[in-house]
Design a protein around this motif. Structure first.
Motif, mmCIF file in Angstrom:
data_model
loop_
_atom_site.group_PDB
_atom_site.id
_atom_site.type_symbol
_atom_site.label_atom_id
_atom_site.label_comp_id
_atom_site.label_asym_id
_atom_site.label_seq_id
_atom_site.Cartn_x
_atom_site.Cartn_y
_atom_site.Cartn_z
ATOM 1 N N ALA A 91 43.776 19.146 -56.153
ATOM 2 C CA ALA A 91 44.049 19.660 -57.494
ATOM 3 C C ALA A 91 42.798 19.617 -58.365
ATOM 4 O O ALA A 91 42.527 20.547 -59.136
ATOM 5 C CB ALA A 91 45.174 18.853 -58.142
ATOM 6 N N ALA A 92 42.007 18.548 -58.251
ATOM 7 C CA ALA A 92 40.763 18.463 -59.016
ATOM 8 C C ALA A 92 39.776 19.531 -58.576
ATOM 9 O O ALA A 92 39.056 20.121 -59.397
ATOM 10 C CB ALA A 92 40.156 17.071 -58.856
ATOM 11 N N LEU A 93 39.732 19.811 -57.262
ATOM 12 C CA LEU A 93 38.850 20.855 -56.755
ATOM 13 C C LEU A 93 39.254 22.226 -57.287
ATOM 14 O O LEU A 93 38.407 23.046 -57.668
ATOM 15 C CB LEU A 93 38.877 20.833 -55.223
ATOM 16 N N ALA A 101 36.634 23.007 -64.913
ATOM 17 C CA ALA A 101 36.879 21.729 -65.570
ATOM 18 C C ALA A 101 35.679 20.795 -65.494
ATOM 19 O O ALA A 101 35.532 19.909 -66.325
ATOM 20 C CB ALA A 101 38.106 21.049 -64.966
ATOM 21 N N GLY A 102 34.828 20.929 -64.487
ATOM 22 C CA GLY A 102 33.646 20.087 -64.396
ATOM 23 C C GLY A 102 33.931 18.665 -63.993
ATOM 24 O O GLY A 102 33.297 17.731 -64.482
ATOM 25 N N ILE A 103 34.875 18.438 -63.080
ATOM 26 C CA ILE A 103 35.213 17.089 -62.617
ATOM 27 C C ILE A 103 34.209 16.674 -61.545
ATOM 28 O O ILE A 103 34.004 17.394 -60.578
ATOM 29 C CB ILE A 103 36.647 17.051 -62.058
ATOM 30 N N GLU A 104 33.585 15.508 -61.719
ATOM 31 C CA GLU A 104 32.585 15.036 -60.768
ATOM 32 C C GLU A 104 33.036 13.808 -59.988
ATOM 33 O O GLU A 104 32.486 13.512 -58.930
ATOM 34 C CB GLU A 104 31.275 14.700 -61.493
ATOM 35 N N VAL A 136 25.031 26.525 -70.602
ATOM 36 C CA VAL A 136 25.581 25.695 -69.525
ATOM 37 C C VAL A 136 24.446 24.977 -68.812
ATOM 38 O O VAL A 136 23.415 25.589 -68.501
ATOM 39 C CB VAL A 136 26.363 26.554 -68.521
ATOM 40 N N PRO A 137 24.530 23.694 -68.570
ATOM 41 C CA PRO A 137 23.468 22.982 -67.864
ATOM 42 C C PRO A 137 23.206 23.582 -66.494
ATOM 43 O O PRO A 137 24.100 24.149 -65.852
ATOM 44 C CB PRO A 137 24.007 21.551 -67.750
ATOM 45 N N PHE A 138 21.950 23.408 -66.052
ATOM 46 C CA PHE A 138 21.552 24.030 -64.786
ATOM 47 C C PHE A 138 22.280 23.448 -63.589
ATOM 48 O O PHE A 138 22.568 24.149 -62.623
ATOM 49 C CB PHE A 138 20.039 23.864 -64.598
ATOM 50 N N ASP A 139 22.628 22.146 -63.673
ATOM 51 C CA ASP A 139 23.253 21.514 -62.515
ATOM 52 C C ASP A 139 24.672 22.004 -62.292
ATOM 53 O O ASP A 139 25.276 21.697 -61.280
ATOM 54 C CB ASP A 139 23.238 19.995 -62.662
ATOM 55 N N ASN A 140 25.236 22.764 -63.251
ATOM 56 C CA ASN A 140 26.574 23.308 -63.054
ATOM 57 C C ASN A 140 26.523 24.691 -62.415
ATOM 58 O O ASN A 140 27.543 25.263 -62.075
ATOM 59 C CB ASN A 140 27.315 23.376 -64.384
ATOM 60 N N GLU A 141 25.320 25.257 -62.313
ATOM 61 C CA GLU A 141 25.177 26.568 -61.725
ATOM 62 C C GLU A 141 25.090 26.450 -60.212
ATOM 63 O O GLU A 141 24.694 25.426 -59.666
ATOM 64 C CB GLU A 141 23.932 27.254 -62.284
ATOM 65 N N ILE A 142 25.423 27.522 -59.530
ATOM 66 C CA ILE A 142 25.381 27.544 -58.078
ATOM 67 C C ILE A 142 23.978 27.938 -57.645
ATOM 68 O O ILE A 142 23.409 28.925 -58.130
ATOM 69 C CB ILE A 142 26.421 28.522 -57.522
ATOM 70 N N SER A 143 23.400 27.167 -56.759
ATOM 71 C CA SER A 143 22.069 27.464 -56.264
ATOM 72 C C SER A 143 22.093 28.774 -55.472
ATOM 73 O O SER A 143 23.007 29.018 -54.673
ATOM 74 C CB SER A 143 21.570 26.327 -55.387
ATOM 75 N N SER A 146 22.407 28.193 -51.710
ATOM 76 C CA SER A 146 23.528 27.457 -51.152
ATOM 77 C C SER A 146 24.431 28.387 -50.359
ATOM 78 O O SER A 146 24.731 29.510 -50.782
ATOM 79 C CB SER A 146 24.334 26.794 -52.272
ATOM 80 N N LEU A 147 24.855 27.914 -49.200
ATOM 81 C CA LEU A 147 25.784 28.678 -48.364
ATOM 82 C C LEU A 147 27.236 28.331 -48.652
ATOM 83 O O LEU A 147 28.138 28.941 -48.076
ATOM 84 C CB LEU A 147 25.485 28.411 -46.879
ATOM 85 N N SER A 148 27.465 27.339 -49.519
ATOM 86 C CA SER A 148 28.825 26.920 -49.830
ATOM 87 C C SER A 148 29.370 27.719 -51.005
ATOM 88 O O SER A 148 28.639 27.998 -51.978
ATOM 89 C CB SER A 148 28.856 25.431 -50.163
ATOM 90 N N PRO A 149 30.622 28.109 -50.959
ATOM 91 C CA PRO A 149 31.207 28.825 -52.112
ATOM 92 C C PRO A 149 31.556 27.917 -53.273
ATOM 93 O O PRO A 149 31.948 28.396 -54.332
ATOM 94 C CB PRO A 149 32.470 29.447 -51.509
ATOM 95 N N LEU A 150 31.409 26.586 -53.108
ATOM 96 C CA LEU A 150 31.781 25.644 -54.155
ATOM 97 C C LEU A 150 30.615 25.415 -55.099
ATOM 98 O O LEU A 150 29.441 25.518 -54.723
ATOM 99 C CB LEU A 150 32.229 24.312 -53.547
ATOM 100 N N SER A 151 30.959 25.045 -56.334
ATOM 101 C CA SER A 151 29.945 24.753 -57.340
ATOM 102 C C SER A 151 29.373 23.356 -57.112
ATOM 103 O O SER A 151 29.890 22.562 -56.311
ATOM 104 C CB SER A 151 30.549 24.840 -58.740
ATOM 105 N N ASN A 152 28.283 23.056 -57.840
ATOM 106 C CA ASN A 152 27.663 21.742 -57.719
ATOM 107 C C ASN A 152 28.597 20.636 -58.175
ATOM 108 O O ASN A 152 28.578 19.531 -57.640
ATOM 109 C CB ASN A 152 26.360 21.701 -58.519
ATOM 110 N N LYS A 153 29.401 20.907 -59.226
ATOM 111 C CA LYS A 153 30.364 19.919 -59.694
ATOM 112 C C LYS A 153 31.356 19.561 -58.597
ATOM 113 O O LYS A 153 31.717 18.399 -58.409
ATOM 114 C CB LYS A 153 31.099 20.442 -60.924
ATOM 115 N N SER A 154 31.816 20.565 -57.861
ATOM 116 C CA SER A 154 32.776 20.304 -56.788
ATOM 117 C C SER A 154 32.125 19.549 -55.641
ATOM 118 O O SER A 154 32.760 18.713 -54.994
ATOM 119 C CB SER A 154 33.369 21.621 -56.284
ATOM 120 N N HIS A 155 30.839 19.827 -55.385
ATOM 121 C CA HIS A 155 30.141 19.062 -54.357
ATOM 122 C C HIS A 155 30.039 17.593 -54.744
ATOM 123 O O HIS A 155 30.209 16.696 -53.911
ATOM 124 C CB HIS A 155 28.746 19.651 -54.127
#
Length: 491
Positions: A91-93, A101-104, A136-143, A146-155
């Protein structure tokens, strides 16, 4: 939203906040491009919510975040299982990817602020009157690599450490036979002393079982007086045990010497509840009276507390020795102090007999109570203010309650119709464990002196020992703001 309408609306807001002498100096181009630059709205005579700065999908989702339905409460109770924890992570993901939501970190379903840890940092009001243009901070953006469809927050969420779940054995580590253990809701026939001795009332006898040596000794036999045991209770030091009888007598016994010290009269019916407060002993009877007596003084000295209209079946003193809580078959929960003969508080929310009573050792003035078959609810009270705090429908008759000495948890035993033992996390009221094994109502409960194990008794004439509590003290132990004793500076 129509772009032309948005430009006209923002242009009107901008003109309202610019002085008239400077209107001629403001170019048309700046007003048209105002949507691309941050606008500071100082004040105005009208408040028109701006749609551009509102994320409606998130705002509507969090509008009723604090109003949980019964089904959601049930899901929260099941969050302690492995499947439930995976569901919380999933659910958090989803909140991260769909709602931003930006849950880390992994939310803990047992904590009281479980509903607030997953919220975004800014407020989630439905209507906003300014446009938020914070980058938006840079760390919330997707590199881009990256080959993953998830955002950095989700990682970060998936890499966050998971708190290992405390395993509670569903099997008792010891089972003892208890012949003639009565199946009577209004009696209290089991108690565990500070000296690690278990006292059990079986028929007309009281037996002592040593948890250290497993030796069993018979303390007394009331059959010679044609009487039977209806309640037992150890004093705080574990040297004296009080025995309530069917004929209304209270006998005080020296456990080490195995001799009766005194016999107290005063009640006209059976005594189902006993509670020590230092050298004072309180007894509750079917005659609806509570007697308080000092065992060091002659028997005539006593305090009579009359407030219940039916049998008194539950008595517990607060940890600070200042208040006595009593429950009765009249569905009432009363709180008494040391100076008045009338109850200082009365709670009437229960719909059945109140036998299960327990004061919290962690929060000053917090009282828990449980109702019988027609009520089935756990209720919590702030006795400092007289307010009802929380309640939870357990689905079955609540027979006993006991708090953990080390963590903010409590255990409840139940009768009709589940015959189960439940361990709860407070204040979230999530179920940590469900223990089954008794075939009759689990009417009796006592906690070991180290606060780790409990013993339960039932009409199936067995005593079962369970390891349910942890010895380690909880680091996030909640402290009451109203506790004056913890806020006094010494020295």
């Amino acid at each position: 939203m129509d772009q032309d309408y948005e430009r006209r609306l923002l242009r009107q807001i901008n003109h309202q906040n610019v002085p008239e002498g400077h209107l001629s100096k403001v170019s048309i181009k700046r007003s048209l491009d105002v949507s691309c630059s941050p606008v500071t709205v100082k004040s105005g005579d009208r408040f028109i919510p701006t749609r551009a700065g509102s994320n409606w999908s998130i705002n509507f989702h969090y509008a009723n975040e604090n109003c949980w339905s019964p089904n959601q409460n049930q899901r929260a109770k099941d969050a302690s299982t492995d499947t439930g924890k995976d569901a919380v992570a999933y659910a958090a993901l989803l909140r991260n990817e769909l709602l931003g939501a930006g849950i880390e970190t992994m939310p803990d379903p047992h904590t009281d602020d479980r509903r607030h840890t997953i919220l975004m940092q800014d407020t989630h009001s439905l209507f906003r009157y300014t446009i938020h243009t914070k980058r938006v901070p840079f760390d919330n953006e997707i590199s881009p690599y990256s080959l993953s469809p998830l955002s950095n927050k989700s990682h970060k969420l998936l890499r966050s450490p998971r708190k290992p779940a405390r395993k509670i054995s569903k099997i008792p580590f010891k089972v003892l036979d208890a012949p003639e253990l009565q199946d009577d809701f209004y009696l209290n026939l089991v108690d565990w002393s500070a000296g690690n001795l278990l006292s059990v009332g079986l028929g007309a006898c009281v037996y002592l079982w040593s948890a250290c040596t497993s030796q069993v000794t018979r303390l007394c036999d009331l059959s010679v007086d044609d009487d039977s045991v209806t309640s037992v209770c150890w004093n705080e030091r574990g040297s004296l045990v009080a025995v309530g009888t069917h004929k209304g007598f209270v006998q005080i016994w020296d456990a080490a010497g195995g001799r009766k010290l005194t016999s107290l009269e005063g009640h006209s019916a059976r005594i189902g509840a006993l509670a020590w407060n230092g050298e004072q002993l309180s007894s509750g009877s079917r005659d609806r009276v509570i007697l308080q007596r000092d065992v060091r003084t002659p028997p005539p000295v006593e305090r009579r507390l009359q407030g219940h209209r039916q049998e008194v079946c539950g008595l517990k003193w607060s940890p600070d020795h200042q208040h006595l809580a009593s429950g009765g078959n009249d569905n009432k929960l009363l709180v008494w102090n040391n100076s008045s003969l009338l109850p200082v508080q009365q709670y009437s929310d229960h719909l059945a007999a109140v036998k299960a009573i327990a004061w919290s050792p962690h929060q000053h003035g917090l009282l828990a109570s449980g109702g019988g078959t027609a009520d089935r609810c756990l209720r919590f009270w702030n006795t400092l203010t007289g307010q009802a705090l929380q309640s939870s429908d357990t689905g079955s008759q609540v027979c006993n309650l006991a708090w953990s000495k080390h963590a903010n948890e409590l255990v409840s035993t139940h009768g009709y119709s589940q015959n189960q033992i439940l361990v709860w996390k407070y204040p979230s009221l999530t179920q940590v464990a469900k223990l089954t094994g008794h075939s009759y109502r689990v009417l009796y409960l006592a906690v070991s002196p180290d606060g780790e194990a409990i013993v339960t008794g039932a009409g199936d004439e067995t005593l079962r020992f369970w390891n349910v509590f942890s010895k380690t003290r909880c680091t996030k132990e909640s402290k009451s703001v109203l506790n004056l004793f913890t806020r006094i500076r010494l020295g």
